[in-house]
Scaffold this motif. Structure first.
Motif, PDB file in Angstrom:
ATOM      1  N   ALA A   7      24.826 -12.582 -19.049  1.00 33.21           N
ATOM      2  CA  ALA A   7      25.151 -13.978 -19.327  1.00 33.21           C
ATOM      3  C   ALA A   7      26.623 -14.136 -19.673  1.00 33.21           C
ATOM      4  N   VAL A   8      27.158 -13.202 -20.447  1.00 30.15           N
ATOM      5  CA  VAL A   8      28.583 -13.262 -20.794  1.00 30.15           C
ATOM      6  C   VAL A   8      29.433 -13.185 -19.529  1.00 30.15           C
ATOM      7  N   GLN A   9      29.074 -12.287 -18.626  1.00 29.34           N
ATOM      8  CA  GLN A   9      29.824 -12.144 -17.379  1.00 29.34           C
ATOM      9  C   GLN A   9      29.759 -13.416 -16.539  1.00 29.34           C
ATOM     10  N   LEU A  10      28.608 -14.050 -16.517  1.00 27.99           N
ATOM     11  CA  LEU A  10      28.451 -15.306 -15.788  1.00 27.99           C
ATOM     12  C   LEU A  10      29.329 -16.399 -16.397  1.00 27.99           C
ATOM     13  N   VAL A  11      29.354 -16.467 -17.714  1.00 31.10           N
ATOM     14  CA  VAL A  11      30.185 -17.450 -18.407  1.00 31.10           C
ATOM     15  C   VAL A  11      31.663 -17.185 -18.110  1.00 31.10           C
ATOM     16  N   LEU A  12      32.060 -15.917 -18.169  1.00 31.59           N
ATOM     17  CA  LEU A  12      33.468 -15.570 -17.950  1.00 31.59           C
ATOM     18  C   LEU A  12      33.957 -15.997 -16.566  1.00 31.59           C
ATOM     19  N   ARG A  13      33.074 -15.976 -15.583  1.00 31.13           N
ATOM     20  CA  ARG A  13      33.462 -16.409 -14.231  1.00 31.13           C
ATOM     21  C   ARG A  13      33.753 -17.904 -14.170  1.00 31.13           C
ATOM     22  N   GLN A  14      33.193 -18.657 -15.124  1.00 33.39           N
ATOM     23  CA  GLN A  14      33.346 -20.109 -15.121  1.00 33.39           C
ATOM     24  C   GLN A  14      34.513 -20.597 -15.986  1.00 33.39           C
ATOM     25  N   VAL A  15      35.017 -19.718 -16.862  1.00 28.24           N
ATOM     26  CA  VAL A  15      36.000 -20.126 -17.868  1.00 28.24           C
ATOM     27  C   VAL A  15      37.415 -19.881 -17.366  1.00 28.24           C
ATOM     28  N   ASP A  16      38.278 -20.868 -17.582  1.00 25.37           N
ATOM     29  CA  ASP A  16      39.700 -20.724 -17.266  1.00 25.37           C
ATOM     30  C   ASP A  16      40.308 -19.670 -18.198  1.00 25.37           C
ATOM     31  N   THR A  17      41.148 -18.809 -17.674  1.00 24.03           N
ATOM     32  CA  THR A  17      41.734 -17.726 -18.462  1.00 24.03           C
ATOM     33  C   THR A  17      42.547 -18.241 -19.634  1.00 24.03           C
ATOM     34  N   LYS A  18      43.270 -19.322 -19.440  1.00 14.27           N
ATOM     35  CA  LYS A  18      44.069 -19.884 -20.539  1.00 14.27           C
ATOM     36  C   LYS A  18      43.165 -20.369 -21.674  1.00 14.27           C
ATOM     37  N   ASP A  19      42.064 -21.029 -21.313  1.00 16.37           N
ATOM     38  CA  ASP A  19      41.105 -21.485 -22.328  1.00 16.37           C
ATOM     39  C   ASP A  19      40.488 -20.291 -23.056  1.00 16.37           C
ATOM     40  N   LEU A  20      40.174 -19.241 -22.314  1.00 18.77           N
ATOM     41  CA  LEU A  20      39.573 -18.063 -22.920  1.00 18.77           C
ATOM     42  C   LEU A  20      40.541 -17.409 -23.909  1.00 18.77           C
ATOM     43  N   ALA A  21      41.787 -17.266 -23.526  1.00 15.70           N
ATOM     44  CA  ALA A  21      42.782 -16.658 -24.411  1.00 15.70           C
ATOM     45  C   ALA A  21      42.940 -17.482 -25.688  1.00 15.70           C
ATOM     46  N   LEU A  22      43.011 -18.793 -25.524  1.00 13.30           N
ATOM     47  CA  LEU A  22      43.138 -19.672 -26.697  1.00 13.30           C
ATOM     48  C   LEU A  22      41.903 -19.571 -27.594  1.00 13.30           C
ATOM     49  N   ALA A  23      40.742 -19.622 -26.991  1.00 16.20           N
ATOM     50  CA  ALA A  23      39.493 -19.580 -27.760  1.00 16.20           C
ATOM     51  C   ALA A  23      39.364 -18.269 -28.529  1.00 16.20           C
ATOM     52  N   LEU A  24      39.767 -17.175 -27.908  1.00 14.84           N
ATOM     53  CA  LEU A  24      39.638 -15.874 -28.550  1.00 14.84           C
ATOM     54  C   LEU A  24      40.615 -15.693 -29.704  1.00 14.84           C
TER      55      LEU A  24
END
Length: 94
Positions: A7-24
């Protein structure tokens, strides 16, 4: 974060990298490690570098990025593509 690795891998495919970096930037070490484990080593290293180069960020921006990811998770759950482990009635644990 109570999503399985698939599920995490599926979510990661949908998330923009910039949003992911900010969220983390505002996420716990445990959540960061779970995300990095579900990426290729190269992608994880690039994401870590992006987070370092960002420097300090406003909490509002981190919250907005996290909310975008939560919305993606909810959309995938509604579509039946992932299952979120729940800790009681209608509680979502992310």
């Amino acid at each position: 974060m109570l999503l399985d690795d698939r599920a995490v891998q599926l979510v990661l495919r949908q998330v923009d990298t910039k949003d992911l970096a900010l969220a983390l930037k505002g996420a716990s070490q445990e959540v960061q490690e779970k995300i990095f484990r579900n990426m290729s080593q190269r992608a994880a290293q690039m994401l870590k570098e992006d987070m370092e180069y960002m420097g300090p960020v406003r909490a509002r921006l981190v919250n907005e990025a996290q909310q975008k990811i939560v919305n993606i998770i909810r959309r995938l759950e509604e579509a039946g593509e992932i299952v979120i482990a729940r800790g009681g009635e209608d509680e979502i644990i992310v």
